[in-house]
Enzyme design. Structure first.
Site, PDB file in Angstrom:
ATOM      1  N   LEU A 132      -3.450   7.684   8.875  1.00 32.65           N
ATOM      2  CA  LEU A 132      -2.446   7.070   8.021  1.00 32.65           C
ATOM      3  C   LEU A 132      -2.834   7.228   6.560  1.00 32.65           C
ATOM      4  O   LEU A 132      -4.011   7.139   6.202  1.00 32.65           O
ATOM      5  CB  LEU A 132      -2.296   5.586   8.365  1.00 32.65           C
ATOM      6  CG  LEU A 132      -1.633   5.260   9.707  1.00 32.65           C
ATOM      7  CD1 LEU A 132      -1.760   3.771  10.014  1.00 32.65           C
ATOM      8  CD2 LEU A 132      -0.179   5.675   9.704  1.00 32.65           C
ATOM      9  N   ASP A 177       0.846  -1.200   0.000  1.00 33.02           N
ATOM     10  CA  ASP A 177       0.000   0.000   0.000  1.00 33.02           C
ATOM     11  C   ASP A 177       0.883   1.252   0.000  1.00 33.02           C
ATOM     12  O   ASP A 177       0.545   2.272   0.594  1.00 33.02           O
ATOM     13  CB  ASP A 177      -0.948   0.005   1.204  1.00 33.02           C
ATOM     14  CG  ASP A 177      -2.057   1.056   1.082  1.00 33.02           C
ATOM     15  OD1 ASP A 177      -2.301   1.536  -0.045  1.00 33.02           O
ATOM     16  OD2 ASP A 177      -2.657   1.416   2.118  1.00 33.02           O
TER      17      ASP A 177
END
Length: 381
Positions: A303, A270
């Site tokens: 995040l 990711d």
């Protein structure tokens, strides 16, 4: 070329010591011991090191300072090269939420990169996500997955779109899952505030992947398991895990991997454009991301992807989460390759497959990478 003396991780076990022969772009043979010698063969001694399959990352937004949202083929290639240095020999290019026309342009650019063999296809993470669990996606651009929008994105890819993440509680989500499944596209569930009861119909309709399990999801609760409980416990679903030790505690990785088993566990990065670059301020889908000590966050502290590379994910999984080297290799290579339908091409060390492999030292730190039979320059790693 023949590699000798290392611990060769195969689908059937570890050859210790083992040997592996490369001919052209393919693995020609392998076995235990030192193996037969061929006249004029280049012999590479990798004694004391691990030889594992090249990594397959199915969820990556960029690296080396470049994002896959670019329309520039050279910048796409630069991002791919940044991750190849860290052992990723096959990858999907992931896109974040945007307006449908703009996403279609980005998909078309990545479709060309797919045809050129740079990437294995496109993953759309958005815009069909829940505003309540949007994470680093612009909530103003989120929308329900209507049939026309989904078809527009699929047509822009001309077969290159391999996976789309959506929230199953949105209007039209179950119908969209059926449409994706009918077109051979992986439907993934993520960025969702769904209850367990809302997740089940999407899985029944053909959803087969949990996008970064735990992250961007309604938390697990003992009276309402939500998406985490539903997806982790369903044998039809493969779960992505971001093993950077920031998104997930090692215990969470271990619990999920043990329950899902090797056949349903995939490690991903990711990662965003900051991967391989360092701290600073970056753009992600129009949102400002600050990377400090390697951790990307939005202004509010959420995040925003990661700066993880697959070699670090592999090492973290073994050293910190307690996975075996064989299970980590399965999660980083074999299972994701199978998910993409590439098992006859890559994802394992087996004669006839592409010569994609990673050499790790005794501490599981990357030493060299072979991609399609050629050594990758890893000097900057």
């Amino acid at each position: 070329m023949k590699l000798v003396g290392g611990r060769v991780v195969t689908p059937d076990g570890v050859l210790d010591p083992g040997w592996l022969r490369v001919q052209g772009e393919r693995i020609a043979a392998l076995g235990a011991g030192t193996g037969p010698e061929l006249p004029g063969e280049d012999v590479v001694d990798v004694s004391g090191r691990w030889i594992v399959p090249g990594f397959v990352d199915i969820h990556c937004h960029g690296g080396g300072g470049e994002s896959f949202s670019t329309l520039d083929g050279d910048r796409i290639a630069h991002a791919v090269a940044a991750h190849r240095k860290h052992g990723t020999t096959t990858m999907l290019a992931s896109l974040v939420t945007g307006e449908i026309p703009e996403l279609a342009k980005q998909v078309a650019a990545l479709a060309e990169a797919t045809r050129d063999g740079l990437v294995a296809g496109v993953h759309l993470e958005g815009p069909f996500l829940s505003a309540a669990r949007c994470g680093a996606h612009d909530p103003a651009l989120l929308r329900a997955p209507d049939r026309d929008s989904v078809r527009t994105l699929l047509e822009a890819g001309d077969g290159a779109v391999r996976m789309i993440t959506l929230a199953p509680e949105l209007d039209g989500a179950v119908e969209a899952v059926r449409l994706l499944a009918d077109n051979g596209v992986i439907a993934a569930i993520g960025h969702t505030d769904a209850t367990e009861a809302q997740v089940r119909p999407a899985v029944d309709a053909g959803a087969t992947v949990a996008t970064h399990l735990f992250n961007g999801m309604r938390p697990l609760h003992h009276r309402e398991p939500g998406p985490i409980g539903a997806l982790l416990d369903d044998e039809r679903v493969t779960v992505e895990l971001i093993c950077d030790l920031v998104h997930l505690h090692p215990t969470a990785v271990r619990l999920a991997a043990r329950h899902a088993g090797a056949g349903r566990t995939v490690l991903i990065t990711d990662s965003i454009s900051a991967s391989g670059i360092g701290d600073g301020v970056y753009d992600l889908g129009g949102l400002q991301v600050t990377v400090r000590d390697g951790v990307p966050t939005l202004a509010g502290g959420s995040l925003a992807g990661s700066t993880l590379t697959m070699d670090a994910a592999f090492r973290n999984a073994v050293v910190n989460a307690g996975l075996s080297v064989s299970d980590a290799a399965f999660a980083c290579s074999t299972r994701p390759a199978s998910l993409l339908g590439l098992s006859e091409e890559t994802g394992a060390l087996r004669p006839g497959l592409a010569a994609d492999l990673v050499v790790l030292d005794g501490d599981l730190r990357l030493r060299s990478v072979l991609h399609r039979g050629g050594w990758v320059d890893t000097a900057a790693v």
